[in-house]
Motif scaffolding. Structure first.
Motif, mmCIF file in Angstrom:
data_model
loop_
_atom_site.group_PDB
_atom_site.id
_atom_site.type_symbol
_atom_site.label_atom_id
_atom_site.label_comp_id
_atom_site.label_asym_id
_atom_site.label_seq_id
_atom_site.Cartn_x
_atom_site.Cartn_y
_atom_site.Cartn_z
ATOM 1 N N MET A 181 75.778 -102.094 -13.500
ATOM 2 C CA MET A 181 76.806 -103.124 -13.478
ATOM 3 C C MET A 181 76.275 -104.402 -12.839
ATOM 4 S SD MET A 181 80.420 -101.253 -12.609
ATOM 5 C CE MET A 181 81.179 -100.135 -13.783
ATOM 6 N N GLU A 191 90.893 -106.772 -12.747
ATOM 7 C CA GLU A 191 89.710 -105.965 -13.046
ATOM 8 C C GLU A 191 88.572 -106.278 -12.075
ATOM 9 O OE1 GLU A 191 89.065 -103.569 -15.273
ATOM 10 O OE2 GLU A 191 91.113 -103.534 -16.055
ATOM 11 N N ARG A 242 86.792 -103.646 -9.311
ATOM 12 C CA ARG A 242 85.356 -103.388 -9.354
ATOM 13 C C ARG A 242 84.608 -103.919 -8.137
ATOM 14 N NH1 ARG A 242 86.975 -103.375 -14.542
ATOM 15 N NH2 ARG A 242 85.654 -102.359 -16.114
ATOM 16 N N ALA A 267 83.935 -107.031 -7.980
ATOM 17 C CA ALA A 267 83.054 -107.947 -8.703
ATOM 18 C C ALA A 267 83.553 -109.382 -8.572
ATOM 19 C CB ALA A 267 82.990 -107.557 -10.187
ATOM 20 N N GLU A 278 79.716 -107.364 -16.913
ATOM 21 C CA GLU A 278 80.045 -105.973 -17.164
ATOM 22 C C GLU A 278 81.332 -105.853 -17.974
ATOM 23 O OE1 GLU A 278 82.156 -103.972 -13.514
ATOM 24 O OE2 GLU A 278 80.456 -105.130 -12.798
ATOM 25 N N ALA A 296 85.852 -94.398 -16.353
ATOM 26 C CA ALA A 296 85.662 -95.332 -15.238
ATOM 27 C C ALA A 296 86.918 -96.155 -14.995
ATOM 28 C CB ALA A 296 84.462 -96.243 -15.523
ATOM 29 N N GLU A 297 87.574 -96.617 -16.065
ATOM 30 C CA GLU A 297 88.804 -97.394 -15.919
ATOM 31 C C GLU A 297 89.915 -96.555 -15.291
ATOM 32 O OE1 GLU A 297 90.193 -100.600 -16.670
ATOM 33 O OE2 GLU A 297 88.086 -101.112 -16.454
ATOM 34 N N LEU A 351 89.175 -96.283 -11.619
ATOM 35 C CA LEU A 351 89.435 -97.532 -10.909
ATOM 36 C C LEU A 351 90.927 -97.776 -10.734
ATOM 37 C CD1 LEU A 351 86.823 -99.887 -12.623
ATOM 38 C CD2 LEU A 351 86.814 -99.188 -10.224
#
Length: 295
Positions: A1, A25, A29, A31, A105, A169-170, A173
């Motif tokens: 990622m 999102e 993450r 991110a 990502e 993964a979603e 999360l």
């Protein structure tokens, strides 16, 4: 990622909804978020500054700066702890966002932008980006079931393996349940070639439900071990894939599909199932390309 989520904005209500989703999102993450606007007008040699006869805050460039600033403010309001940057890049939206996807990502876009034709269910940028992006693409609709499950379409193909991984993964999360849905008919179920050329190449009705259950279990094997906290429901449906997934999207918070599955024509970048979900899905849709995407 890469630690980067990219969202495309054009000032439309759909793109602002995408900004809110992208900010969420990025927060999940851990991110950063980059708000990107594809600035097409300079390439068309259109005057960008204010008109000599108009107010100083007029002109295309000032308009773009305002819409990007609004999107950045919306992102920071949605996720104050996310590092939000922005970029105005000269070029056509698909080209700009495809280039941005190489370092991201996830790329998030709205289902309908400012351009295009009135009456279309989903914009051309969303469809084409799903086919060409180098990372998963999340196409956002303004209506969603926030407490629904993540639904992933499973067909057992190698191309769909990354879609299954992304869906797990979603779900992890978002701390959401995952519905792994496999739809089949006697014509699309995997089967060996007939021993005799004269035999019909079709599956006998009602004879393959056990094989389809096995296909779904094998497609999920390994993922369940990596994501032990994700609650997974196996759902095998005897019916057409497109219609089944569209119906499942009514109660889902996200549907995940691969860009290409087992069926269709070789060489197509986006299959009929993923296109149908982009046009008719009732919740956000994530399209995940296979290993050929290079990310």
């Amino acid at each position: 990622m890469s630690g980067l989520v990219v969202v495309g904005v054009d000032g439309s209500a759909s793109s602002l909804a995408a900004v809110e989703t992208a900010a969420g999102e990025a927060r999940l993450r851990g991110a950063g978020l980059r708000v990107v606007h594809a600035f097409l007008w300079p390439a068309m040699h259109v005057p960008l500054g204010p008109s000599p006869l108009g107010p100083p805050e007029g002109g295309i460039r000032n308009m773009v700066e305002r819409l990007v600033a609004e999107a950045v403010a919306r992102a920071r309001e949605t996720a104050p702890d996310v590092d939000v940057g922005h970029a105005v890049v000269t070029g056509e939206p698909l080209t700009v966002l495809e280039a941005q996807s190489r370092a991201a990502e996830l790329v998030v876009v709205g289902s309908r932008g400012m351009g295009g034709f009135v009456g279309l269910l989903v914009g051309s940028t969303a469809v084409h980006l799903a086919a060409h992006a180098r990372c998963p693409v999340l196409v956002v609709r303004e209506q969603t079931s926030a407490d629904g499950p993540i639904v992933v379409g499973v067909d057992g193909s190698a191309a769909g393996e990354r879609a299954v991984e992304f869906a797990f993964a979603e779900a992890a999360l978002r701390r959401a349940p995952l519905v792994a849905l496999h739809a089949w008919t006697t014509w699309n179920a995997p089967m060996p070639a007939p021993q005799e050329a004269s035999e019909p190449y079709a599956n006998p009705a009602g004879a393959l439900s056990g094989e389809e259950e096995r296909l779904l279990s094998e497609a999920l094997a390994g993922h369940r071990e990596r994501y032990p906290d994700v609650v997974v429901e196996h759902r095998v449906v005897h019916g057409r894939t497109r219609e089944t997934l569209i119906e499942a999207s009514r109660s889902a918070q996200l549907v995940v599909v691969g860009a290409r599955g087992r069926g269709g024509f070789a060489g197509l970048l986006l299959g009929s199932v993923s296109q149908a979900l982009l046009h008719h899905g009732r919740c956000p849709v994530a399209v995940v390309r296979g290993a050929d995407a290079g990310h």
